[in-house]
Design an enzyme around this catalytic site. Sequence first.
Site, mmCIF file in Angstrom:
data_model
loop_
_atom_site.group_PDB
_atom_site.id
_atom_site.type_symbol
_atom_site.label_atom_id
_atom_site.label_comp_id
_atom_site.label_asym_id
_atom_site.label_seq_id
_atom_site.Cartn_x
_atom_site.Cartn_y
_atom_site.Cartn_z
ATOM 1 C CG ASP A 49 34.079 -13.658 68.204
ATOM 2 O OD1 ASP A 49 34.349 -14.339 69.204
ATOM 3 O OD2 ASP A 49 34.699 -12.871 67.694
ATOM 4 C CG ASP A 71 36.518 -18.981 76.318
ATOM 5 O OD1 ASP A 71 37.524 -18.502 76.986
ATOM 6 O OD2 ASP A 71 37.038 -20.163 75.624
ATOM 7 C CB CYS A 84 42.397 -20.171 77.647
ATOM 8 S SG CYS A 84 42.697 -18.519 76.584
ATOM 9 C CB CYS A 108 33.915 -14.014 73.676
ATOM 10 S SG CYS A 108 33.613 -12.389 74.309
ATOM 11 C CB ALA A 109 31.059 -17.846 69.874
ATOM 12 C CB ALA A 110 35.604 -16.743 67.194
ATOM 13 N N PRO A 111 36.900 -19.400 68.479
ATOM 14 C CG PRO A 111 38.656 -21.111 68.778
ATOM 15 C CD PRO A 111 38.097 -19.974 69.466
ATOM 16 N N GLY A 112 34.740 -21.237 68.291
ATOM 17 C CA GLY A 112 33.547 -22.198 67.939
ATOM 18 C C GLY A 112 33.236 -23.443 68.581
ATOM 19 N N GLY A 113 34.404 -23.758 69.295
ATOM 20 C CA GLY A 113 34.340 -25.085 69.798
ATOM 21 C C GLY A 113 33.292 -25.557 70.776
#
Length: 425
Positions: free
Chosen positions: A261, A302, A355, A240-245
Site C-alpha cells: 500500500d 481491492d 466496494c 492496495c492492502a490497507a486497511p488490512g482485513g
Amino acid sequence: MRQTGLSARRTAHHLLMQIIDEGRLMSELVGSGALASLGPEDRARAQRLATEALRGLDRADRMLKPYIKKTPPTHVMNALRLGVIELCSGAAAHGVVNAYVEIVARNKRTQAMKGLTNAVLRKIADEGPEGWAKRALPLTPGWLRQPLVAAWGREAVTGIEVAHFAGAPLDLTARTDPVALADAVGGTVLPTGSVRLADHGQVSALPGYETGDWWVQDAAAALPVKLLGDVTGLRVLDLCAAPGGKTLQLAAGGAQVTAVDMSARRMARVQENLQRTGLQAKTVISDAFEYDEGGYDAVLLDAPCSATGTIRRHPDLPYAKDGSEFGALIAQQETMIDHALTLLKPGGRLVFCTCSLLPDEGEVQVEDALERHPHLQADRSALDIPGVDPAWITDEGGLRLRPDYWPDLGGMDGFYMSVLRHNAA
C-alpha cells in the site's frame, strides 16, 4: 454558565460544514484532528450527531421545508438540520434550540437569523419524533441515485436506501472459529461465516480484542479472500492492502502474504493489527504501479474506487463527492488490472474487487479485461462458496453484492468481485 453539550454540537456543525461545503470526507476530518479538542464522550457525540444528520439529511430538509420560505445560508441550514435530528430523536427542546441558536448567533454573517432558527426549531419540536416518522425515506443525492436506478432499477435502489438509512451493524472476522467468537461477543454467525453484532459498545472492549481473536470487517469485504479457497502455502500479493482485513484473512489461512500500500499511515494500522493478532505478513509501502516483484500464485486487487458500496457506514460520501473524479478512478482500475496480471505466475489467479455499486467499476471492468486479454478467464467455480446466493452471480462471471441483500440480517456493503485465471498462451 457553560451550556452542556455545546462543544460537541459545534464540532458536529463544523463537520457538516466541511463535508457539505468543502467536500471533505469524515475520515479525513477525524484523521486530521477535527475532534482532538474534545473529551472522549463529546468526540463520540459529535461524530454520531454529524453521521445521523448526514444519514437523514434528505428527510430533515423535507421536514424543514414548510417552515422556511427561502433556503438560508449553509451555516444556518446545517444548524437546523442538526436540530431536527436531535429533536426528532426525543432530545429536550430547550437545550437543543438554545444550542443551535447560539451556534447561528456566534457567526457574524448569520447572527441576524437566530430568531428564524429559534422559531423553526420550536415548530420542529412540536412535531417531534411523530412528525419525523411520517416523512418519506431519505433519498440518495441525485448525482448518484440516477446511475444506480439505471443499473439496478427503482425498486432495488429503494431497498438500498432503506439499508443506507438503517446504518451498518458491526461485522467481525474470526481468526479461527466464528462460532466460538459469536458465543464470546454475543453475536450471530452469518451465512458466509462473518460474526455480526447488532448492538455493541467500545470495539476494543469486546472479548478477544486484546488477544487478537478477530478483526472488524464487513461481511461483504470478507468474501474476496474466500473466493481463493485454501491458500495454505501459496504466495499471495495483497495489492492496495490497507486497511488490512484481507491481509489478515490470507495470513490466517496460511498464505505467504505480501501486503502493498502506498500510505505509510494506513500501513501502520495493518502492522498494528498483524501484531495484535499474531499473524505474519510482509508489508511494503509502495505505489501499486511501482511494485514489480512477480511470480505470485494469486494477487488480490481491492482497487481504489468510488466506495459507493459503503454509504451505510459512511453517509458523508454522497455529500462530500459529486462523481466528477469517478472517470479517473475507472481508468486507474483498468491499468491496475493490467499491471496486476504481470505479477502472476502462469496459471495464477487475480481477484479483482471494488466496494462500489457502479457497474463501470465492477462488471464492466471485468468484461473489458476479458476482451483485452485473450488468455484470461473468469473462474465461475470459485464463486461456489457457503452463503452465496446464485442470484448474485453475474453474466461475466463475477459476484455482485448490494446493501439491500440480507434485509432481515442487517444488509451488507455493496461490493463486486471476480476471480480471473491467467492461463499461459
